[in-house]
Design an enzyme around this catalytic site. Structure first.
Site, PDB file in Angstrom:
ATOM      1  N   SER A 265      -6.292  -5.601   3.003  1.00 41.93           N
ATOM      2  CA  SER A 265      -6.087  -6.810   3.814  1.00 41.93           C
ATOM      3  C   SER A 265      -7.736  -6.721   4.652  1.00 41.93           C
ATOM      4  O   SER A 265      -8.377  -7.365   3.649  1.00 41.93           O
ATOM      5  CB  SER A 265      -5.206  -6.385   5.349  1.00 41.93           C
ATOM      6  OG  SER A 265      -5.176  -7.413   5.895  1.00 41.93           O
ATOM      7  N   HIS A 470       2.740  -7.161   2.640  1.00 35.51           N
ATOM      8  CA  HIS A 470       1.587  -6.688   3.023  1.00 35.51           C
ATOM      9  C   HIS A 470       1.388  -5.323   3.590  1.00 35.51           C
ATOM     10  O   HIS A 470       0.541  -4.644   3.039  1.00 35.51           O
ATOM     11  CB  HIS A 470       1.232  -7.890   4.012  1.00 35.51           C
ATOM     12  CG  HIS A 470      -0.599  -7.999   4.567  1.00 35.51           C
ATOM     13  ND1 HIS A 470      -1.210  -8.395   3.501  1.00 35.51           N
ATOM     14  CD2 HIS A 470      -1.132  -7.363   5.373  1.00 35.51           C
ATOM     15  CE1 HIS A 470      -2.389  -8.542   4.126  1.00 35.51           C
ATOM     16  NE2 HIS A 470      -2.228  -7.592   4.926  1.00 35.51           N
TER      17      HIS A 470
END
Length: 512
Positions: A265, A470
């Site tokens: 990320s 994610h």
């Protein structure tokens, strides 16, 4: 009905008690007041009825899917959701009947599905303590950045049962994402945590901590509760934190390290920003591996996109999200983590939704037994300006750009009225991208756009599981087989090539 009439009559009597008006006038007043009251009731009654029809009856009808003939596309989509809700409700009923329990016992049983200790000490352990808990050697190192931030980074120098206590030449630097810390990587434990896996196959593993998080909340001259301390975004991380950490590792290893950078990320955002502006690090690192990479942001599902419309009003966003720190670690989260074993399914679902609201949620891959320790370590802290920076990118059509200070501020900072884009074409380091179809922050469109702009891509690997999201890159039940096996395969390829590069490996997209 008797009570309202009595009340009205009493009010009229009081109003007329001090006057000498005849009773005929009193009766006229009573009739007028009664008439007005009846009109008021009829009007409000119609309003209430209409409110019920519009807001209650309609929703109840919608909820139980009585609209059997949807007309518009919106109605059709809504109709599908309604049928799903209806099926789930029937499933709850069937489960309750089969178990001879009450309906709400079925929906929220007293005993949770997983077993854990209420006083599990791991909830409050630091990253080195968690590593040591599993029998590995753990180290903490302190790094001071050029602009004065004091960072603490962690290390697993060799495998658990290594015959030699000398750290191997192969090196991996892992960098967490937004709101995270080094703990993110080790929370799953030795069997599923990436640092342990890398250690066991012969890597010297380093775990970074970004400025402002639990382990890097210090500065040589700034107070941690000041605006000056929190006045940074991922740009400063790319310009100061990452170079300082990489230089430190190279110094510890006498300049002989072959550092493989693995980011998740925001850890990938900082990497791209550094490599495109401090291009010398393209030659210092061996390769980059970007899990859920975030650079371009044109196709987000995450609610973070809702902040974009306020991104020009930085002061308002700072008031909305926190003047300095966004989502700080606090006693409420620690209390919740301590009692996570006692919550019922309904409360547990709330915890999960709040945790994954920005990143998406994959029910099948989330290991609920990790929830107490996750809540004990996440969020670890981040600056509000970092969120603002991402919001600015979204508002500006997903441009991978530097922070927008406004026209006059940009002119002073950059010499132009608009913030410059990061020159992605300057990135020459071999980089592999790992993405997933259910990622709310790193969509397939944006990752593909990044991939085609990289000068030396290795692969764009899409996780072969549709619901993978994610956060799953860190904590998914099957992360080792779905992601880490491929990562290890790519890590071992290209060893010993020219400039330690991946020359000769096909740059293709892998979809299974």
């Amino acid at each position: 009905m008797k009570v309202p009439i009595l009340v009205v009559f009493t009010v009229l009597a009081i109003q007329c008690s001090e006057c000498s008006a005849p009773w005929s006038d009193v009766l006229d007043k009573f009739s007028n007041k009664t008439s007005h009251l009846l009109d008021f009731v009829r009007t409000k009654g119609r309003s209430v009825k209409q409110f019920y029809v519009d807001s209650v009856q309609g929703k109840l009808t919608t909820y139980f899917a009585k609209n059997d003939n949807p007309s518009t596309e919106y109605d059709k989509e809504s109709f599908k959701k309604q049928l799903g809700i209806k099926r789930k409700f029937k499933d709850y009923m069937a489960q309750a009947e089969a178990a001879q329990n009450q309906v709400f016992d079925s929906m929220a049983p007293k005993k949770v599905e997983y077993d854990c200790e209420d006083d599990d000490p791991a909830i409050h352990m630091t990253t080195p303590q968690l590593i040591a808990l599993h029998g590995y050697h753990a180290e903490s190192h302190t790094v001071v950045t050029e602009d004065g931030y004091i960072l603490t980074i962690h290390r697993i120098p060799f495998a658990k049962k290594a015959s030699s206590k000398v750290s191997p030449q192969k090196t991996a630097l892992l960098h967490h994402g937004l709101l995270g810390s080094s703990a993110d990587w080790i929370i799953p434990g030795p069997q599923k945590g990436l640092p342990y896996i890398l250690s066991e196959v012969g890597y010297d593993v380093w775990l970074a901590n970004v400025r402002g998080n639990t382990y890097s909340r210090a500065h040589v001259s700034r107070n941690t509760d000041s605006f000056a301390f929190w006045n940074f975004t991922f740009h400063e991380v790319s310009q100061f934190d990452l170079p300082a950490v990489i230089d430190y590792i190279m110094e510890i290893k006498n300049g002989q390290a072959k550092i493989n950078y693995i980011g998740h990320s925001m850890g990938t955002t900082a990497l791209f920003a550094m490599l495109s502006t401090k291009t010398e690090y393209n030659h210092i690192l061996r390769a980059g591996f970007a899990l859920a990479p975030v650079a371009f942001m044109t196709n987000l599902k995450s609610p973070i996109r809702l902040l974009a419309k306020f991104s020009n009003d930085i002061e308002y966003l700072m008031k909305l999200l926190g003047a300095n720190e966004f989502l700080p670690q606090n006693s409420v989260l620690r209390w919740l983590s301590k009692h996570a074993c006692e919550i019922n399914h309904y409360e547990e679902a709330i915890c999960e939704n709040s945790l994954f609201v920005l990143c998406g949620y994959d029910e099948n891959q989330f290991n609920r037994s990790l929830l107490p320790i996750i809540l004990g370590h996440v969020p670890a802290g981040a600056s509000t300006r970092t969120l603002v920076h991402y919001a600015q990118e979204i508002k500006n059509k997903g441009r991978f750009q530097m922070f927008d200070y406004g026209p006059s501020g940009n002119l002073k900072q950059y010499g132009t009225t608009n913030p410059p884009e990061y020159p992605v074409h300057e990135i020459t380091l071999p980089i592999a991208l790992f993405s997933s179809d259910n990622d709310w922050l790193a969509s397939d469109i944006d990752v593909t756009n990044l991939y085609i702009q990289l000068a030396n891509p290795i692969e764009h690997y899409v996780v072969p599981f549709k619901e993978f999201n994610h956060i799953d890159f860190l904590w998914a039940i099957d992360a080792p087989t779905l992601v880490y096996d491929k990562l290890l395969q790519l890590l071992e390829k290209g060893v010993g090539g020219a400039n330690n590069s991946y020359g000769g490996i096909d740059a293709n997209v892998i979809r299974v």
